[in-house]
Scaffold this active site. Sequence first.
Site, PDB file in Angstrom:
ATOM      1  N   ALA A 148      80.515  14.305  15.015  1.00 56.59           N
ATOM      2  CA  ALA A 148      79.334  14.061  14.164  1.00 56.59           C
ATOM      3  C   ALA A 148      78.085  14.365  14.985  1.00 56.59           C
ATOM      4  O   ALA A 148      77.146  13.558  15.054  1.00 56.59           O
ATOM      5  CB  ALA A 148      79.334  12.643  13.602  1.00 56.59           C
ATOM      6  N   HIS A 178      73.109  14.799  20.756  1.00 60.82           N
ATOM      7  CA  HIS A 178      74.224  15.431  21.476  1.00 60.82           C
ATOM      8  C   HIS A 178      73.820  16.823  21.978  1.00 60.82           C
ATOM      9  O   HIS A 178      74.192  17.221  23.080  1.00 60.82           O
ATOM     10  CB  HIS A 178      75.443  15.572  20.566  1.00 60.82           C
ATOM     11  CG  HIS A 178      76.001  14.273  20.076  1.00 60.82           C
ATOM     12  ND1 HIS A 178      75.880  13.845  18.777  1.00 60.82           N
ATOM     13  CD2 HIS A 178      76.687  13.299  20.720  1.00 60.82           C
ATOM     14  CE1 HIS A 178      76.482  12.685  18.636  1.00 60.82           C
ATOM     15  NE2 HIS A 178      76.977  12.318  19.799  1.00 60.82           N
ATOM     16  N   GLN A 190      70.782   7.798  26.808  1.00 62.28           N
ATOM     17  CA  GLN A 190      70.246   6.475  27.134  1.00 62.28           C
ATOM     18  C   GLN A 190      70.321   5.526  25.934  1.00 62.28           C
ATOM     19  O   GLN A 190      70.267   4.319  26.087  1.00 62.28           O
ATOM     20  CB  GLN A 190      68.794   6.605  27.602  1.00 62.28           C
ATOM     21  CG  GLN A 190      68.182   5.284  28.064  1.00 62.28           C
ATOM     22  CD  GLN A 190      66.690   5.319  28.091  1.00 62.28           C
ATOM     23  OE1 GLN A 190      66.113   6.208  28.714  1.00 62.28           O
ATOM     24  NE2 GLN A 190      66.043   4.373  27.404  1.00 62.28           N
ATOM     25  N   SER A 200      74.954   8.954  15.153  1.00 58.02           N
ATOM     26  CA  SER A 200      75.870   9.466  14.127  1.00 58.02           C
ATOM     27  C   SER A 200      75.963   8.467  12.975  1.00 58.02           C
ATOM     28  O   SER A 200      76.231   8.837  11.829  1.00 58.02           O
ATOM     29  CB  SER A 200      77.256   9.704  14.724  1.00 58.02           C
ATOM     30  OG  SER A 200      77.152  10.606  15.804  1.00 58.02           O
TER      31      SER A 200
END
Length: 281
Positions: free
Chosen positions: A33, A38, A149, A187
């Site tokens: 997802a 990402h 983080q 996500s």
Amino acid sequence: MEILHTVAELRQWSRQERNDGGYTIGVVPTMGALHAGHASLIRAARASVGFVAVSIFVNPTQFGPNEDYARYPRTFEADCALAEAEGADVVFAPSVGELYPAGAATFVEVEGPSSRLDGASRPGHFRGVATVVAKLLIATEADRAFFGQKDAAQVAVLRRMVADLRLPAEIVVCPIVREPDGLALSSRNAYLSPSERIQALTLSRAIRQAEVLVAAGERRSSALVEAARQIFAAESTVRKDYIELVDWATLLPVETAAPGTLFAVAAWVGATRLIDNAVIT
Ligand code: PAF
């Protein structure tokens, strides 16, 4: 970009890249997802190591019995397209049986930080995270592993694990990526209804308020926590889980904000549990 499904294939690729190509190895562990947060991890890896593996695996052992394992968003094709566009060399997408073979009985327990913050609300969660990340670090023989983080408590657990097991990987922490209105990317934001999406801003508002107070000279944990608590109190539909100022290594509460301490919040927005934080600078 290659898509690999077994640890043996992944290890062979990684060793070949290191030995024949002379490359350093990076891994970006994900549950899929994939979003812009990402993407920023994959970009950071691409800029820092020679060979980038992105793992996509919804890890069953980090979900509690009543949590969202079954409905966690699974968007494999779009994830592979994003990983490739950001420069990943390999996507590693194992089956559950590949990472947890029949009879699997070995787990990694990081005592201390694993029972704090999200670990207190989600018993067993960090045992599952530490176990799967240890498997991924061992399989890839990575020099660096990249995490956001936003999952700051997870970072504390994994730093402790890597130090204790003397794993050769460096944990690299990348900044939180936010929507223009401040919401930290996750996500799980996909679960939010339009009205919940607005309520979810309570978390980033609370974080921002603490940052403003610190910038103005406030250092007392009690004052920072109280200011954030008032922001949560004004949004009755959002159910606070925790608001804490902690040492980022131990996750234990501290009285005074100092460089490196972590101000972290978690809350339920409808059925969705969200987290956010700021590291005091
Ligand atoms: O942060 C996540 O997405 C997961 O906890 C991780 C590190 C991929 C382990 O499953």
